[in-house]
Design a protein around this motif. Structure first.
Motif, PDB file in Angstrom:
ATOM      1  N   HIS A 261       0.851  -1.190   0.000  1.00 27.55           N
ATOM      2  CA  HIS A 261       0.000   0.000   0.000  1.00 27.55           C
ATOM      3  C   HIS A 261       0.887   1.240   0.000  1.00 27.55           C
ATOM      4  O   HIS A 261       1.878   1.305   0.730  1.00 27.55           O
ATOM      5  CB  HIS A 261      -0.906   0.005   1.239  1.00 27.55           C
ATOM      6  N   TRP A 262       0.512   2.222  -0.808  1.00 22.62           N
ATOM      7  CA  TRP A 262       1.271   3.469  -0.851  1.00 22.62           C
ATOM      8  C   TRP A 262       1.182   4.169   0.502  1.00 22.62           C
ATOM      9  O   TRP A 262       0.124   4.201   1.121  1.00 22.62           O
ATOM     10  CB  TRP A 262       0.734   4.397  -1.941  1.00 22.62           C
ATOM     11  N   VAL A 263       2.279   4.742   0.940  1.00 24.39           N
ATOM     12  CA  VAL A 263       2.307   5.444   2.225  1.00 24.39           C
ATOM     13  C   VAL A 263       2.545   6.931   1.988  1.00 24.39           C
ATOM     14  O   VAL A 263       3.221   7.329   1.032  1.00 24.39           O
ATOM     15  CB  VAL A 263       3.394   4.873   3.159  1.00 24.39           C
ATOM     16  N   SER A 264       1.978   7.750   2.854  1.00 22.98           N
ATOM     17  CA  SER A 264       2.147   9.202   2.748  1.00 22.98           C
ATOM     18  C   SER A 264       2.767   9.808   4.002  1.00 22.98           C
ATOM     19  O   SER A 264       3.136  10.980   3.997  1.00 22.98           O
ATOM     20  CB  SER A 264       0.802   9.878   2.461  1.00 22.98           C
ATOM     21  N   ASP A 285       7.209  15.861  -0.450  1.00 21.91           N
ATOM     22  CA  ASP A 285       5.932  15.749  -1.161  1.00 21.91           C
ATOM     23  C   ASP A 285       5.353  14.372  -0.846  1.00 21.91           C
ATOM     24  O   ASP A 285       5.939  13.350  -1.202  1.00 21.91           O
ATOM     25  CB  ASP A 285       6.155  15.906  -2.665  1.00 21.91           C
ATOM     26  N   ASN A 286       4.211  14.335  -0.159  1.00 17.76           N
ATOM     27  CA  ASN A 286       3.643  13.046   0.249  1.00 17.76           C
ATOM     28  C   ASN A 286       2.575  12.530  -0.707  1.00 17.76           C
ATOM     29  O   ASN A 286       1.867  11.572  -0.400  1.00 17.76           O
ATOM     30  CB  ASN A 286       3.071  13.135   1.665  1.00 17.76           C
ATOM     31  N   GLY A 287       2.449  13.152  -1.864  1.00 17.52           N
ATOM     32  CA  GLY A 287       1.462  12.704  -2.838  1.00 17.52           C
ATOM     33  C   GLY A 287       0.168  13.479  -2.788  1.00 17.52           C
ATOM     34  O   GLY A 287      -0.662  13.365  -3.688  1.00 17.52           O
ATOM     35  N   ARG A 288      -0.023  14.266  -1.722  1.00 18.78           N
ATOM     36  CA  ARG A 288      -1.209  15.112  -1.614  1.00 18.78           C
ATOM     37  C   ARG A 288      -0.838  16.578  -1.436  1.00 18.78           C
ATOM     38  O   ARG A 288      -1.443  17.454  -2.034  1.00 18.78           O
ATOM     39  CB  ARG A 288      -2.081  14.664  -0.432  1.00 18.78           C
ATOM     40  N   PHE A 360      -4.703  11.310  -3.874  1.00 17.09           N
ATOM     41  CA  PHE A 360      -3.355  10.852  -3.560  1.00 17.09           C
ATOM     42  C   PHE A 360      -2.657  10.353  -4.820  1.00 17.09           C
ATOM     43  O   PHE A 360      -3.184   9.506  -5.538  1.00 17.09           O
ATOM     44  CB  PHE A 360      -3.414   9.738  -2.516  1.00 17.09           C
ATOM     45  N   GLN A 361      -1.463  10.879  -5.091  1.00 22.82           N
ATOM     46  CA  GLN A 361      -0.642  10.467  -6.217  1.00 22.82           C
ATOM     47  C   GLN A 361       0.719  10.015  -5.685  1.00 22.82           C
ATOM     48  O   GLN A 361       1.484  10.836  -5.185  1.00 22.82           O
ATOM     49  CB  GLN A 361      -0.453  11.623  -7.208  1.00 22.82           C
ATOM     50  N   ARG A 365       9.665  10.723  -6.271  1.00 24.44           N
ATOM     51  CA  ARG A 365      10.714  11.640  -5.814  1.00 24.44           C
ATOM     52  C   ARG A 365      10.160  12.496  -4.677  1.00 24.44           C
ATOM     53  O   ARG A 365       9.915  13.691  -4.845  1.00 24.44           O
ATOM     54  CB  ARG A 365      11.200  12.508  -6.970  1.00 24.44           C
ATOM     55  N   PRO A 366       9.976  11.892  -3.508  1.00 21.56           N
ATOM     56  CA  PRO A 366       9.285  12.596  -2.419  1.00 21.56           C
ATOM     57  C   PRO A 366      10.142  13.598  -1.661  1.00 21.56           C
ATOM     58  O   PRO A 366       9.594  14.445  -0.953  1.00 21.56           O
ATOM     59  CB  PRO A 366       8.860  11.451  -1.496  1.00 21.56           C
TER      60      PRO A 366
END
Length: 447
Positions: A261-264, A285-288, A360-361, A365-366
């Motif tokens: 599962h993707w984590v943020s 950048d956590n995807g949101r 959520f994306q 490159r977080p």
């Protein structure tokens, strides 16, 4: 004083000491912590059960694989660089980590996020180690890896977050083979970033030696970014990587099959020594949403900004004086439990995240670090993620107990959510009472 009186006083002193210890044990529990060893991996990496230890032959990163959570494997995959290598020779099994049990006194009690020792009935007289997540009277929901109490996400303080952090990457261990990608890479081809012996060094272009192709003035004005690129080791074929978002993979469970599962909830931690009057920026950048911390030693300030597609928030505070900002500082910046945070020398600044943060994306490159017109050294650069809690069936769908916790009930979870059997699964007594909690579990010293 006669010999008889001396022996009499000695006898009274011994009796007094025994009485004091007995009363102390009765009212406050044992004076010294009781010692155990972890029998399983449900609380890894906080404490590990019986496990084997491997050292990656390429990046020299040391990692553990649980005996109770993994099957026999001919190969190991390094969680730090993705190197797949064969297991050579006999595998040595190390015992579970030592645990010290500190019984709760009558003046204190269980607190959320406490790791605790629990008395269980199956089999009779056995114990298990879990973490307190829900308290009496609360209604709990597990949602996308986080815990919500009475409709609001519950957060950890700095110490609790560090205790539960799961290491994703350590920059101090880079692949030694030529041509193998490393996660941290300068974005600018004319960069002033240099990596040496596990550290990153930066010196402003105005102070750098003359280059064959010096950058233009417009390039000099732009921040020089150092970017972290996450790679998916499950797609590793012939040491070739595919960029991917960060997920809840845990190398301790190697050989077992779990949905990822993707984590943020991710953050970076580093030690920085900075000179000059320039600036240092750390971006996550956590995807949101995107979080950026800025450090300016000439002003002695740390600023924090949060940007989404809808709005931008800014917050700043004085964390240290000018001189301390120039020395080695431990900096942490990222997301956890519905908050953006930056910590400098154990002083923390927090921004609550907007409830509606967009779709959520997953970000490959977080993390990014930029320096401008300064000189600095970055050491101990590490990437972490938070524990990602799951529903009993191993999915990230919303899940909650059938009813709120009663007045003397606690909800317990294991940090290794993929394998832990806890309040999500227990049928007879899913919510143990206060009397079943023997005390707070502390890490013991390893031999």
């Amino acid at each position: 004083m006669s010999a008889g009186n001396k022996y009499g006083l000695l006898f009274l002193a011994v009796c007094g000491l025994l009485l004091f210890c007995g009363l102390g044990h009765y009212f406050f529990g044992p004076i010294t912590p009781v010692r155990f060893r972890a029998a399983g991996g449900s609380m890894a990496p906080f404490v590990m059960g019986p496990h084997s230890r491997s050292v990656c032959p390429d990046c020299r990163f040391t990692f553990s694989v649980g005996v109770d959570t993994s099957v026999d494997l001919n190969d190991r995959i390094c969680p730090n660089c993705g190197n797949r290598f064969p297991v050579s020779g006999a595998i040595s099994i190390l015992p579970g980590d030592p645990i010290r049990l500190l019984p709760y006194s009558k003046t204190g009690g269980p607190r959320r996020w406490d790791p605790i020792m629990l008395k269980t009935s199956q089999p009779p007289g056995s114990f298990t180690l879990k973490r307190i997540v829900g308290l009496p009277g609360e209604r709990l929901v597990i949602r996308k890896g986080d815990v919500f109490i009475n409709g609001r996400v519950v957060s950890k303080n700095l110490q609790q977050r560090r205790e539960m952090a799961m290491l994703v990457h350590d920059n101090g261990h880079a692949p030694s083979e030529l041509g193998q990608p490393t996660p941290w890479q300068p974005q600018n081809p004319h960069t002033d970033w240099k990596r040496q012996q596990g550290k990153w060094y930066y010196r402003a272009v105005s102070d750098s030696p003359v280059r064959q192709k010096p950058p233009t003035d417009s390039v000099r004005e732009k921040p020089d970014w150092l970017v972290f690129q996450q790679y998916d080791d499950s797609l590793l074929t012939g040491r070739r990587f595919v960029e991917s978002g960060m997920d809840d993979y845990f190398s301790y469970n190697q050989g077992t099959s779990f949905r990822r599962h993707w984590v943020s909830d991710v953050w970076l931690r580093c030690q920085v020594a900075m000179l000059g009057t320039g600036s240092l920026r750390l971006r996550v950048d956590n995807g949101r949403v995107q979080l950026e911390a800025s450090l300016k030693p000439d002003q002695g300030r740390m600023g924090l900004s949060l940007s989404t597609s809808r709005s931008e928030l800014n917050l700043s505070a004085v964390h240290a004086d000018l001189e301390s900002l120039r020395s080695d500082l431990v900096i942490e910046v990222g997301f956890c439990d519905g908050q953006g945070f930056v910590s400098v020398a154990d002083q923390e600044l927090v921004i609550p995240l907007p409830r509606q943060s967009g779709v959520f994306q997953p970000q490959s490159r977080p993390f990014a670090v930029a320096a401008k017109q300064t000189e600095l050294t970055i050491d101990s650069l590490k990437v972490y993620r938070d524990v990602y809690y799951l529903a009993p069936n191993g999915s990230n769908q919303d899940w909650s107990p059938e009813r709120p916790l009663a007045g003397d009930e606690y909800f317990l979870l294991g940090d290794n959510a993929q394998v832990s059997v806890d309040s999500r699964h227990w049928k007879a007594s899913p919510h143990p009472g206060r009397k079943s909690l023997l005390g707070k579990a502390l890490k013991g010293k390893k031999n």
